[in-house]
Motif scaffolding. Structure first.
Motif, short mmCIF file in Angstrom:
data_model
loop_
_atom_site.label_atom_id
_atom_site.label_comp_id
_atom_site.label_asym_id
_atom_site.label_seq_id
_atom_site.Cartn_x
_atom_site.Cartn_y
_atom_site.Cartn_z
N ILE A 1 0.86 -1.18 0.00
CA ILE A 1 0.00 0.00 0.00
C ILE A 1 0.89 1.23 0.00
O ILE A 1 1.72 1.42 0.89
N TRP B 1 -6.08 9.16 -0.62
CA TRP B 1 -6.81 8.36 0.36
C TRP B 1 -8.32 8.51 0.13
O TRP B 1 -8.81 9.59 -0.18
N LYS C 1 -6.93 -0.21 2.87
CA LYS C 1 -6.18 0.97 2.44
C LYS C 1 -6.55 2.18 3.30
O LYS C 1 -7.64 2.23 3.86
N VAL D 1 -6.96 2.14 8.74
CA VAL D 1 -6.05 1.37 7.90
C VAL D 1 -6.00 -0.06 8.43
O VAL D 1 -5.86 -0.28 9.63
#
Length: 486
Positions: A297, A303, A368, A400
């Motif tokens: 990642i 994001w 993610k 996350v």
């Protein structure tokens, strides 16, 4: 009970003393750390290093010795012809794996391309009376690894690397905020009330004041008092305590970094937190890409941003906006056969019930980096209500790998609204919701003297480290995790 190996080591210690050798000398002057010495050119002389012996390979006329510390290890060559018969024999007769030595010598590279110091002289620096765990089997017992973390640090490279990363990460976080002109402060651990988060506190008693106190669950309300007092940018590394259940993602004692900026909103903080995470990754791991669950990642990419309502709707099919009270929402989860596995679920208020639903059914799916926004207002007693939709707050969490690593929001600065919300929390607490907030009159008094617009954030050092190192449990990310007393 003293075992046979310890008895033999004590006998060697007595022999050391009888030969006039200082058993536990005061100091030893080094000029290189082990990891620094390993980079020196062949032929460098006058090298002085020290460390714990973790390996000995003995041959007839020479021996290879490995010494180590938390930052690295280094091979040494002890040659009978170079150090003399007596020192050579003394080493093998009196020293064991686990003991400490200091050596002076010259650097060379062996035929197997390993940097090695040829010992010209050595000094005994300390006897270990207990044997280290066997090298190849190491510490397989998890409880022993936590209970005797010092052995885990000696024997387990992953533990060394992870906890070294923790110290580097803490330093980089502090430097980041200082570079952004935030001032580091300290606030009380012992408090009359447990404000600043929704959690069950540890309780203690102050003898001199004849007062029951709580260990803080968060530094929030005291940091905000500093904003009232004229500070504009503050942060704290705060030891916090929450008397809650044990899980792979939760500690009862943990280190929180919390901070506040006057005249900011949560979107300003969102930008700051992204910059901080990227800075910490670069300074701690020299990269912005992390492998999590076998997936690489890249945190430098964009994001995702998702609302609380949309996330729960996607993962459960429930639109929380259609269920304004706990009972209606609880019945809807039962209709959909959603089992939330909570021992006293009917004691929860709507906000904590929604939080439970999210944690059980939604959060584990997020891998993610994702900003979760627009939390229900009854889940955020200290957050500012959104100007357009008063049932949600101007708040975000960074999630996350199924873990919340940052929580932030635009702060509620209206003292009348804050009193109303804390009264609602106090009512829930009186009706059995142990994680609801307490009334905090002292904080309300401070608010009544006036607050500017504020945005704040908080995150746990251990949780952040756990995610960034892809660790299985948060206990791996603290130096000395709490264990049951033997």
């Amino acid at each position: 009970m003293v075992n046979e190996q310890t008895t033999r080591r004590i006998e060697k210690l007595d022999a050391i003393k009888s030969q006039g050798i200082q058993a536990y000398p005061e100091r030893y002057s080094t000029n290189y750390e082990l990891d620094e010495a390993a980079l020196l050119e062949d032929g460098t002389t006058g090298i002085r290093v020290a460390g714990r012996i973790i390996g000995i390979r003995k041959f007839s006329k020479f021996s290879f010795i490995t010494i180590s510390n938390i930052q690295g290890s280094l091979q040494l060559l002890l040659n009978r012809e170079e150090v003399g018969e007596v020192p050579f024999n003394q080493f093998h007769d009196l020293l064991d794996i686990g003991d400490f030595i200091g050596v002076e010598g010259q650097m060379y590279t062996t035929k197997t391309k390993e940097k090695t110091i040829r010992i010209e002289s050595y000094v005994f620096l300390g006897k270990a009376l207990r044997s280290l765990p066997e090298k190849w089997h190491g510490l397989s017992n998890i409880e022993v690894r936590y209970r005797q973390r010092y052995l885990d640090l000696i024997m387990t490279k992953d533990t060394q690397n992870r906890l070294l990363a923790r110290t580097t990460m803490v330093r980089s976080i502090r430097r980041f905020f200082e570079d952004q002109n935030f001032l580091e402060v300290e606030t009380p651990v012992l408090q009359h009330t447990s404000s600043g988060a929704i959690a069950k506190p540890f309780k203690t008693y102050h003898n001199s004041l004849d007062a029951h106190l709580n260990l803080r669950i968060a530094p929030e309300t005291y940091l905000k008092r500093l904003i009232v007092g004229g500070f504009t940018k503050v942060f704290e590394f705060a030891k916090c305590f929450r008397n809650e259940g044990i899980s792979p993602q939760h500690l009862q004692e943990f280190t929180m970094v919390e901070g506040y900026a006057a005249y900011w909103n949560y979107e300003d903080t969102m930008k700051l937190m992204r910059e901080m995470v990227l800075y910490v990754l670069d300074k701690t791991f020299n990269t912005t890409s992390i492998v999590i669950q076998g997936q690489t990642i890249d945190f430098s990419l964009k994001w995702d941003i998702v609302s609380f309502r949309d996330l729960i709707l996607k993962d459960t099919g429930i639109d929380i906006d259609l269920f304004p009270d706990f009972e209606a929402l609880y019945q809807e989860t039962k209709r959909k056969n959603i089992d939330l596995e909570h021992s006293d679920i009917e004691s929860l208020g709507r906000g904590n019930f929604i939080d439970l639903l999210y944690k059980k059914k939604c959060r584990p799916q997020i891998i993610k980096p994702t900003f979760l926004i627009q939390h229900p207002i009854d889940l955020s007693p200290l957050a500012r209500a959104n100007d357009i939709n008063h049932t949600i707050t101007d708040r975000f969490q960074l999630v996350v790998n199924g873990a919340e690593i940052i929580n932030a929001y635009s702060e509620l600065v209206d003292p009348l609204e804050q009193r109303k919300r804390l009264e609602e929390q106090a009512f829930l607490k009186s009706n059995g919701d142990l994680e609801a907030m307490e009334m905090d009159e002292e904080y309300l008094t401070a608010m009544e003297y006036g607050m500017p617009p504020i945005s704040g954030w908080g995150f746990g050092i251990e949780r952040l480290l756990m995610v960034l190192t892809d660790s299985d449990t948060i206990k791996d990310c603290v130096f000395f995790p709490l264990t049951k007393k033997l």
